[in-house]
Structure formats: structure tokens, C-alpha cells
Design an enzyme around this catalytic site. Structure first.
Site, mmCIF file in Angstrom:
data_model
loop_
_atom_site.group_PDB
_atom_site.id
_atom_site.type_symbol
_atom_site.label_atom_id
_atom_site.label_comp_id
_atom_site.label_asym_id
_atom_site.label_seq_id
_atom_site.Cartn_x
_atom_site.Cartn_y
_atom_site.Cartn_z
ATOM 1 N N THR A 1 0.819 -1.223 0.000
ATOM 2 C CA THR A 1 0.000 0.000 0.000
ATOM 3 C C THR A 1 0.852 1.273 0.000
ATOM 4 O OG1 THR A 1 -0.193 0.127 2.431
ATOM 5 C CG2 THR A 1 -1.872 -1.176 1.253
ATOM 6 N N ILE B 1 -3.343 5.427 -0.194
ATOM 7 C CA ILE B 1 -4.778 5.091 -0.115
ATOM 8 C C ILE B 1 -4.875 3.579 0.153
ATOM 9 C CG2 ILE B 1 -5.646 7.071 -1.381
ATOM 10 C CD1 ILE B 1 -5.733 5.466 -3.924
ATOM 11 N N HIS B 2 -4.355 3.212 1.323
ATOM 12 C CA HIS B 2 -4.226 1.818 1.735
ATOM 13 C C HIS B 2 -5.511 1.001 1.473
ATOM 14 C CE1 HIS B 2 -0.745 3.205 4.216
ATOM 15 N NE2 HIS B 2 -1.533 4.182 4.589
ATOM 16 N N ASP B 3 -6.634 1.516 1.985
ATOM 17 C CA ASP B 3 -7.881 0.741 1.980
ATOM 18 C C ASP B 3 -8.435 0.565 0.570
ATOM 19 O OD1 ASP B 3 -8.983 2.295 5.091
ATOM 20 O OD2 ASP B 3 -7.502 0.740 4.671
ATOM 21 N N LEU C 1 -6.729 0.128 -2.072
ATOM 22 C CA LEU C 1 -5.997 -0.973 -2.720
ATOM 23 C C LEU C 1 -6.582 -2.323 -2.300
ATOM 24 C CD1 LEU C 1 -3.819 -2.080 -4.558
ATOM 25 C CD2 LEU C 1 -2.174 -1.851 -2.678
#
Ligand code: RIB
Ligand code: CA
Length: 322
Positions: free
Chosen positions: A204, A250-252, A254
Site C-alpha cells: 500500500t 490510499i491503503h484501503d 488498494l
């Protein structure tokens, strides 16, 4: 046939972006969006989920349910320094020229069902079909496992945004926030016998939504792009100051993209455990990713180790910002 998903979130800024991506991806049918305390308290999270959904002006919205307000055993850890007090970069305080709120309080109502019960109900309704995408601390998921372990094994897949395997953590040198915030829950989930994919910081933090892209799309006037600009201003400042990037991770989002485009990442089998007792290492995801070192009992999940970052960011821009 689209993929049925439940999105369990601690809506925060990148959770909101993940919600937008999921709702704008025709490959997905969002059965429910559930909330858990994490970035901010769960009561803020539910309001943020409803606000984000109302931006899309949909005829109907998925069920939204309130879940656990704190970890199984450890002390509460928040990330309001990253996501601001309201969890959405402070957008709840933004005013129009006439003094009215730019983003009004949500009109839609919460499901009366607790998030953990709703997750279990939906799995029972669609055994073998549900992909649960968990992008906050795993407290709701662990409670569902504790309450009904056999039902949770009817999940098609569990995708977890969490962990740090071959990179440093973002809360401590070894722990990523979602796992650190409730390590006991994460360890319960790792032992539940559910097909798991971890989408960790290893991938991420390879993909940056750039500040120039955010500004460019916002100037083109779209309501959603404007919201993304408004809710990421504070988040981007944090990244500039503390992550040395001119944009944000934008970890989530991904984790959502991996659900319907797994070819975006490279995954390896792993036996994953979570440290719950270490003074310095609590929340560490522990796995030897070398195939020759797989324990005799075999893997309990997969870990994403590489990502096609540019392809993912282009997908996000196309579906959310345009
Ligand atoms: O470490 C990043 C994760 O922690 C993301 O899910 C972010 O929203 C926070 O929950
Ligand atoms: Ca999150």
C-alpha cells in the site's frame, strides 16, 4: 455475476476513498458497510460512512451497521492525528459562503442490527459467496469468529488491509495501525481457518495518490472529486510532513481493488501470526515469506508482496475522481 462483498471499515479518509471505489466498481455488489472503532470512534465512523454514501446520490444504499467500539483486550488506539477529529479530514466543519455546512449531516439511517450480527446474517444468506474486506482493526471480524466460527468459514475470502512484513510499520517500527490497534483480534482471525489475503504496507505504501492529481480533478468540478480534495487536505499535509510524499497512501482502496483485480498484486503463501504480548513488538505480523521455510502445517493465508502501483492509481482516478 458480480462479486458480493462486505466492507468493514474504521472510516477515516482512506476508508472513505475505498467506499467510493467499491460503490463505483460494477464488479462488486456491496451487501453492507460496517463500522469499527479505529482511526476514530465508531460513532464518527458510521456518520462518515453515511456521509460518503450520500455524496453518490444513489437510489438505495447498502446496509450500514455500527460495530465494536473498542479492541478485544488492549487499550484504545486512535489515528485522529492523521484523519482529523471527525475522521474525514475535518470536512464536517467546512462552511459554504452563506455559512451553511458544505457537507450536511447524513439523512440515511443506520441498520438496527449490530455489525457482527449483520456480517454473520449475510454470510448465512450467501454461503461461499461473500468476500469480506476488512480495512480497520479486526475487532468486528474477530467477534464474528468467536460468536460463530463455523459460519465464518463459509466466507469465500477475507481480504485484510493490514500488517507490515518486509517493511517497517507505521505505528511502531514493526506494527501497522490496523493490527496494532487490536492485535488479539488479528491473531483470532489468523487462527480461524478462513481463506485470507493480507494487503500490507509492503504494497500500500508503493502507491501514492498525488496532490497534483487530487487538485486537477477537483478543479474539474465533480462533486466527488471536490469531496476527495476536501477530505484529503489534512491527510496529505500529514503525508508531506511525516511520509515525505506529495500526496497520500490510499491503503484501503488498494484492498478493495485487489478483490476484483487480483492481478494488480503478487501474492505469496504464508503462515501468519500476530504478536500480542511484546512490549516493543505488539501488533507485529510475523511470517517467514521464504517458501523453503514454510512450517509443516502449511500456510493460513497469502501476503501481497508487489503491486502494479501506476495501474492501480489510474484505476482509482478513472473510477472515483473523473
Ligand atoms: O495503516 C493504515 C490503515 O490504518 C488504514 O486502514 C487506515 O485507514 C488506518 O485504519
Ligand atoms: Ca482504515
Amino acid at each position: 455475476m458480480s462479486m458480493r462483498i462486505i466492507l468493514d471499515t474504521d472510516t477515516g479518509v482512506d476508508d472513505a476513498l475505498a467506499i467510493l471505489l467499491a460503490m463505483r466498481s460494477p464488479e462488486l455488489t456491496v451487501e453492507a458497510i460496517t463500522a469499527v472503532s479505529g482511526n476514530v470512534h465508531v460513532d464518527h465512523c458510521v456518520r462518515n460512512i453515511l456521509m460518503t454514501l450520500e455524496l453518490l446520490e444513489l437510489e438505495s444504499i447498502p446496509a450500514v451497521a455500527r460495530g465494536e467500539d473498542g479492541p478485544l483486550a488492549s487499550a484504545v488506539t486512535l489515528a485522529d492525528n492523521v484523519h482529523a477529529d471527525d475522521g474525514l479530514g475535518g470536512v464536517s466543519k467546512l462552511l459554504l459562503a452563506d455559512g451553511q455546512p458544505r457537507y450536511s449531516a447524513p439523512q440515511n439511517r443506520l441498520s438496527p442490527t449490530h455489525a457482527v450480527d449483520l456480517i454473520l446474517e449475510i454470510i448465512e444468506r450467501h454461503p461461499g459467496e461473500i468476500t469480506l474486506i476488512a480495512v480497520g482493526p479486526l475487532t468486528n471480524v474477530a467477534r464474528a469468529v468467536i460468536n460463530n466460527p463455523f459460519r465464518m468459514q463459509k466466507l469465500k475470502q477475507l481480504i485484510v488491509m493490514g500488517g507490515a512484513f518486509q517493511v517497517y510499520g507505521n505505528v511502531s517500527p514493526v506494527a501497522e495501525f490496523n493490527i496494532f490497534a487490536d492485535p488479539h483480534a488479528a491473531q483470532v482471525v489468523c487462527g480461524a481457518g478462513i481463506p485470507m489475503v493480507f494487503v500490507p504496507l509492503d504494497v500500500t505504501m508503493q502507491a501514492v495518490l498525488s496532490a497534483p492529481d487530487i487538485d486537477l480533478y477537483a478543479q474539474q468540478g465533480g462533486k466527488v472529486a471536490r469531496f476527495v480534495k476536501d477530505c484529503t487536505d489534512h491527510y496529505v499535509d500529514f503525508h508531506r510532513q511525516r511520509r515525505n510524499v506529495d500526496g497520500c497512501f490510499i491503503h484501503d482502496a488498494l484492498a478493495v481493488a485487489v478483490a476484483f483485480q487480483p492481478e494488480l498484486v503478487t501474492m505469496v503463501d504464508a503462515k501468519i501470526n500476530v504478536e500480542t504480548a511484546g512490549d516493543l513488538t505488539s501488533g507485529m505480523t510475523v511470517a517467514d515469506l521464504r517458501p523453503a521455510f514454510m512450517p509443516d502445517e502449511g500456510p493460513n493465508g497469502k501476503v501481497c508482496t508487489q503491486v502494479k502501483a501506476d495501474t492501480f492509481i489510474s484505476l482509482f482516478n478513472e473510477r472515483v475522481l473523473k
